[in-house]
Scaffold this motif. Structure first.
Motif, short mmCIF file in Angstrom:
data_model
loop_
_atom_site.label_atom_id
_atom_site.label_comp_id
_atom_site.label_asym_id
_atom_site.label_seq_id
_atom_site.Cartn_x
_atom_site.Cartn_y
_atom_site.Cartn_z
N HIS A 2 0.83 -1.21 0.00
CA HIS A 2 0.00 0.00 0.00
C HIS A 2 0.86 1.26 0.00
N VAL A 60 1.90 4.23 -1.85
CA VAL A 60 1.40 5.04 -2.95
C VAL A 60 2.54 5.56 -3.83
N LYS A 71 -3.56 7.49 -8.81
CA LYS A 71 -3.40 7.56 -7.35
C LYS A 71 -4.75 7.40 -6.66
N HIS A 72 -5.77 8.10 -7.15
CA HIS A 72 -7.10 8.01 -6.54
C HIS A 72 -7.63 6.57 -6.64
N THR A 75 -5.67 4.32 -4.09
CA THR A 75 -6.05 4.52 -2.69
C THR A 75 -7.47 4.03 -2.43
N THR A 76 -8.36 4.17 -3.40
CA THR A 76 -9.74 3.72 -3.23
C THR A 76 -9.87 2.21 -3.22
N VAL A 108 -5.78 0.49 -1.13
CA VAL A 108 -5.46 0.89 0.24
C VAL A 108 -6.70 0.79 1.12
N GLU A 109 -7.81 1.43 0.71
CA GLU A 109 -9.01 1.44 1.56
C GLU A 109 -9.63 0.06 1.75
#
Length: 113
Positions: free
Chosen positions: A20, A22, A51-52, A55-56, A59-60
């Protein structure tokens, strides 16, 4: 290990994804990379959109990726992966097609099996 024949940038992509990280994830792409993400029905163009997306969906959801198998044809790598994470069903098979240029990912086609 069979993974050792994968291009370094693809291994870096998988490792950064699983960590995770980035910054490391984004560094595997060219400045004008595109992810053609069929499972969400849109293309992600450039590092900000990538990147969005990362992370969505990684990562989330605490997504981790395991390589199932792959083939290499010059600078194109087709790969089946197992995604595990905190999403409905908790695991699903994914399909990647990496298009490489100058030791970076120029285009990534992504879908679910």
């Amino acid at each position: 290990m069979r993974d050792s024949i994968l291009p370094k940038v693809v291994l870096d992509y998988i490792n950064a994804s699983n960590a995770h990280d980035v910054g490391a994830y984004l560094s595997t792409f060219t400045d004008n990379s595109v992810i053609i993400e069929q499972s969400i029905g849109r293309d992600l163009i450039g590092r900000n959109e990538i990147k969005h997306y990362f992370t969505t969906y990684f990562v989330e959801y605490d997504t981790h990726t395991e390589i199932i198998d792959f083939t290499i044809d010059n600078s194109v790598i087709d790969m089946r992966v197992l995604f595990k994470g905190h999403f409905p069903g908790e695991e699903i098979i994914g399909l990647y097609q990496f298009h490489l240029k100058d030791d970076h990912i120029e285009q990534l086609r992504a879908d679910l099996e």
